[in-house]
Enzyme design. Structure first.
Site, short mmCIF file in Angstrom:
data_model
loop_
_atom_site.label_atom_id
_atom_site.label_comp_id
_atom_site.label_asym_id
_atom_site.label_seq_id
_atom_site.Cartn_x
_atom_site.Cartn_y
_atom_site.Cartn_z
N HIS A 24 9.76 -3.96 -5.19
CA HIS A 24 9.16 -3.46 -3.96
C HIS A 24 10.18 -2.54 -3.25
O HIS A 24 10.69 -2.87 -2.20
CB HIS A 24 8.81 -4.67 -3.07
CG HIS A 24 7.91 -4.36 -1.92
ND1 HIS A 24 7.80 -5.21 -0.83
CD2 HIS A 24 7.09 -3.33 -1.68
CE1 HIS A 24 6.95 -4.70 0.02
NE2 HIS A 24 6.49 -3.56 -0.46
N ASN A 70 20.19 6.85 10.16
CA ASN A 70 20.49 5.90 9.07
C ASN A 70 21.23 6.59 7.92
O ASN A 70 21.87 5.93 7.11
CB ASN A 70 19.20 5.24 8.56
CG ASN A 70 18.60 4.31 9.61
OD1 ASN A 70 19.33 3.81 10.48
ND2 ASN A 70 17.31 4.08 9.55
N ARG A 97 -4.03 -7.15 3.56
CA ARG A 97 -3.90 -8.03 2.41
C ARG A 97 -4.08 -9.48 2.87
O ARG A 97 -3.74 -9.83 3.99
CB ARG A 97 -2.51 -7.91 1.78
CG ARG A 97 -2.26 -6.63 1.06
CD ARG A 97 -0.92 -6.64 0.34
NE ARG A 97 0.20 -6.68 1.26
CZ ARG A 97 0.93 -7.75 1.54
NH1 ARG A 97 0.66 -8.91 0.96
NH2 ARG A 97 1.93 -7.70 2.37
N ASP A 127 7.45 2.95 -1.97
CA ASP A 127 7.04 1.53 -1.93
C ASP A 127 7.42 0.73 -3.18
O ASP A 127 7.75 -0.44 -3.06
CB ASP A 127 5.52 1.45 -1.73
CG ASP A 127 5.05 0.07 -1.28
OD1 ASP A 127 5.77 -0.58 -0.49
OD2 ASP A 127 3.99 -0.37 -1.74
N SER A 168 7.46 -5.65 4.13
CA SER A 168 6.42 -4.84 4.74
C SER A 168 6.75 -4.66 6.22
O SER A 168 7.28 -5.58 6.85
CB SER A 168 5.07 -5.55 4.60
OG SER A 168 4.88 -5.92 3.25
N CYS A 228 8.91 -2.66 7.76
CA CYS A 228 10.32 -2.41 8.14
C CYS A 228 10.69 -0.94 8.04
O CYS A 228 11.87 -0.60 8.01
CB CYS A 228 11.26 -3.23 7.28
SG CYS A 228 11.42 -4.93 7.84
N TYR A 235 -10.36 -3.39 0.90
CA TYR A 235 -9.25 -2.80 1.64
C TYR A 235 -7.93 -2.85 0.88
O TYR A 235 -7.57 -3.88 0.30
CB TYR A 235 -9.08 -3.52 2.99
CG TYR A 235 -8.11 -2.80 3.89
CD1 TYR A 235 -8.47 -1.61 4.50
CD2 TYR A 235 -6.82 -3.27 4.07
CE1 TYR A 235 -7.58 -0.93 5.30
CE2 TYR A 235 -5.92 -2.59 4.87
CZ TYR A 235 -6.31 -1.41 5.49
OH TYR A 235 -5.42 -0.74 6.28
N ARG A 281 -4.34 2.91 8.11
CA ARG A 281 -3.55 3.54 7.05
C ARG A 281 -4.03 4.94 6.73
O ARG A 281 -5.15 5.32 7.06
CB ARG A 281 -3.66 2.70 5.78
CG ARG A 281 -3.20 1.26 5.93
CD ARG A 281 -1.95 1.00 5.20
NE ARG A 281 -1.26 -0.20 5.65
CZ ARG A 281 -0.02 -0.48 5.29
NH1 ARG A 281 0.67 0.34 4.53
NH2 ARG A 281 0.56 -1.58 5.73
N LYS A 292 -0.29 -3.25 -5.43
CA LYS A 292 0.43 -4.53 -5.38
C LYS A 292 0.08 -5.42 -6.57
O LYS A 292 0.95 -6.12 -7.10
CB LYS A 292 0.11 -5.25 -4.06
CG LYS A 292 0.45 -4.44 -2.81
CD LYS A 292 1.90 -4.06 -2.73
CE LYS A 292 2.23 -3.43 -1.38
NZ LYS A 292 3.66 -3.06 -1.30
O1 O2Y Z 1 -2.58 -4.36 4.14
C1 O2Y Z 1 -2.68 -3.77 3.08
O2 O2Y Z 1 -3.61 -3.96 2.28
C2 O2Y Z 1 -1.66 -2.83 2.67
S1 O2Y Z 1 -0.08 -3.52 2.62
C3 O2Y Z 1 0.99 -2.29 2.07
C4 O2Y Z 1 0.54 -1.01 1.89
C5 O2Y Z 1 1.39 -0.03 1.44
C6 O2Y Z 1 2.67 -0.37 1.15
N1 O2Y Z 1 3.14 -1.62 1.32
C7 O2Y Z 1 2.34 -2.56 1.80
C8 O2Y Z 1 2.97 -3.92 1.96
O3 O2Y Z 1 2.40 -4.84 2.50
O4 O2Y Z 1 4.12 -4.06 1.52
MN MN Z 2 4.91 -2.40 0.44
#
Ligand code: O2Y
Ligand code: MN
Length: 581
Positions: A224, A492, A67, A273, A246, A248, A195, A365, A204
């Protein structure tokens, strides 16, 4: 007469000039045809079909692997409505600037019209979207990540009530890459990236950025958060939503497998998510997972960290930017066993463990159907969702933040979420261990001013009759010597058991200036290498450290000016007072 969708498709085709238009029906035959076309063009590679039936590998452009927050905009009419948490342009400027990039962008390409539902097909809480894209990889991935095709078109009918998402690969140049949200028009434009979060617009862009904006207008929450259910040996199931920044380990926690020592407990995955949460007729908060698949990060995923996802991804999955072994298997750093002696790396180049580079990209991914997950909850597609009894705000903090603690009440819980911060990891950024504010893990995803967002959470709290309890967690606290104090992973569950105990008023705690912290005897450490001293360190409240933190929090809250609700300021002041007492 043409429907609003038909009109929009026609207008878009006039502007982007595709070679042809394909309306997706979501069928298996259609998916197979898209995959066959991508195999023929080299966009997709076949993995070993014996070991990974119906699984494929896609390599994105090396400049397009994550992202891109600095190219992501929220274009509300007034700048203050987007807030300091978002990049902003006027809607007119964005349309002018980015509209040009769409002109003729689909020439020579097929335009896929992808209708989809976010949420279970018949849920009253689900929402409709249509993504127009010139990427068959995106169209195929949307079939995994959403309820896509005929079911969505049937639900939409002739209505214009859907989120419009226009996506084109453009020329994939980072200089001409934009992810633009027009929340007031329920519209998303994405150009120049193929992507993940930039291109799969249901995730998102819709489920969080537009979702959060819509949720505020309509009186619900788009968060989230993973959603999981824990069944105790007594048969009682308690549902928890948990927000973590993200990288974690959200997917791993959502699919936690109780260790041997926790016999009789079961963990059920509802989502990994995103959670959409509505107030039910019974006054509780009910959550659905708007997604139908997982878009999980590959590196570090293995049979120790997440056996359930390892089983999930064995079929019907698309891998992106992982390495490829000579046997046609996907490979990434941290996968079980020894690395292959040689492989093809994520960029398609020959690779060996001695190459000195990563075989898989750190943000590589898999896209995989949630229905295949062994721990998937029997209620994951329940139209009403599941009732949430606890909300966790978690982060990665080496110091200061205890393993777990509970807020005094909803308002204090919102404050805990608002002041959340986490340390960066190598996967997320090149700067490791830097503390970054990420309120409620929503900083990159809140589609409006976060001051108003906290106000919305406070208002929701007044309307929920049986509000979930709110907790903060930190699996990552370290000793003075820099060693992790808590074993994490399946263990956990011991922390979640305390959370459930608090929900049902069965577990003890001590009142501290930061909230209710478990006493050492409240956390079960039988059979794990956590000594009494370590547990004490894990639960310790360092007053000096918290006083310093409260000053840092002030600086952050100040950024939102008069949009920051006074209740949040009052909570920070009350915290300071309690710490000084
Ligand atoms: O980098 C990306 O495009 C994906 S980021 C992502 C993917 C799945 C779940 N959460 C995230 C995030 O950045 O929180
Ligand atoms: Mn996420």
């Amino acid at each position: 007469m043409a429907t609003p969708l038909e009109q929009w498709v026609e207008e878009t085709a006039q502007h982007t000039r595709p070679k042809n238009i394909h309306w997706c029906d979501g069928s298996e035959a259609e998916y197979n045809k898209m995959i066959a076309d991508m195999l023929a063009s080299g966009t997709m590679l076949e993995l070993n079909q014996k070991a990974y039936p119906n699984c494929y590998l896609h390599r994105s452009d090396p400049s397009d692997v994550a992202r891109t927050e600095h190219l992501t905009f929220v274009c509300t009419s007034a700048k203050e409505d987007a807030g300091p948490n978002n990049n902003w342009m006027t809607p007119a400027d964005a349309k002018e600037k980015v509209g040009k990039l769409f002109a003729g962008a689909m020439q020579g390409r097929t335009m896929y019209v992808v209708p989809y539902i976010m949420g279970p097909v018949t849920s009253p809480f689900s929402q409709l979207g249509v993504e127009i894209t010139d990427s068959p990889y995106v169209a195929a991935s949307m079939r995994i990540m959403t309820r896509m095709g005929k079911a969505a078109l049937d639900r939409l009918g002739a209505s214009g009530n859907f989120v419009k998402g226009l996506h084109s690969l453009g020329d994939l140049s980072p200089e001409r890459r934009f992810i633009i949200h027009f929340p007031e028009e329920r519209l998303i434009w994405s150009v120049g990236s193929g992507y993940g979060g930039n291109a799969l617009l249901g995730k998102k862009c819709f489920a969080l950025r537009l979702g959060s904006f819509m949720a505020r207008e309509e009186g619900w929450l788009a968060e989230h958060c993973l959603i999981l259910g824990i069944e105790e040996p007594s048969g009682r199931t308690t549902y928890i939503a948990a927000a973590f920044p993200s990288a974690c380990g959200k997917t791993n926690l959502a699919m936690l497998i109780p260790p041997e020592s926790q016999k009789g407990y079961k963990v059920f995955t509802v989502g990994d998510d995103i959670a959409w949460m509505h107030i039910g007729a019974d006054g509780r908060l009910w959550a659905i997972n708007p997604e139908a698949g997982f878009f999980g990060v590959a590196p570090g995923t293995n049979y120790k960290t997440n056996p359930n996802v390892m089983e999930t991804i064995k079929r019907n999955s698309i891998f992106t930017n992982v390495a490829l072994t000579p046997d046609g298997l996907p490979w990434w750093e941290g996968l079980d066993g020894d690395p292959p002696a040689n492989a093809i790396d994520w960029q398609g180049k020959p690779w060996t463990p001695q190459s000195g580079t990563k075989g898989a990209h750190p943000n590589s991914r898999f896209t995989t159907p949630a229905s295949q997950c062994p721990s998937i909850s029997p209620h994951w597609e329940d139209p009403n969702g599941v009732p949430i009894s606890a909300i966790l705000f978690g982060g990665r903090r080496a110091k200061l933040v205890p393993l777990v603690y509970q807020s005094f009440n909803w308002q204090h819980g919102v404050f805990l979420g608002a002041t959340m911060a986490s340390e960066t990891t190598a996967a997320a950024t090149s700067a490791v261990g830097v503390v970054r504010r990420d309120p409620m893990a929503m900083l990159p995803f809140c589609g409006y001013n976060m001051g108003d967002y906290f106000g919305h959470w406070l208002a929701m709290g007044k309307r929920i009759k049986q509000a979930p309890l709110i907790f903060r967690t930190n699996w990552f606290r370290q000793s003075q010597e820099g060693k992790f104090l808590w074993p994490g992973f399946g263990e956990n569950l011991r922390v979640l058991r305390w959370v459930i105990g608090r929900v049902h008023q069965e577990a003890g705690a001590v009142e501290t200036p930061i909230g209710y912290v478990p006493r050492p005897q409240d956390i079960d450490t039988n059979g794990i290498a956590v000594s009494p001293t370590m547990l004490q360190e894990l639960l310790a409240v360092d007053r000096e450290g918290w006083i310093e933190a409260s000053h840092g929090q002030r600086e952050f809250l100040d950024k939102f000016g008069d949009r920051m609700p006074r209740e949040i300021w009052q909570e920070n002041e009350a915290l300071e007072q309690r710490l000084k007492r």
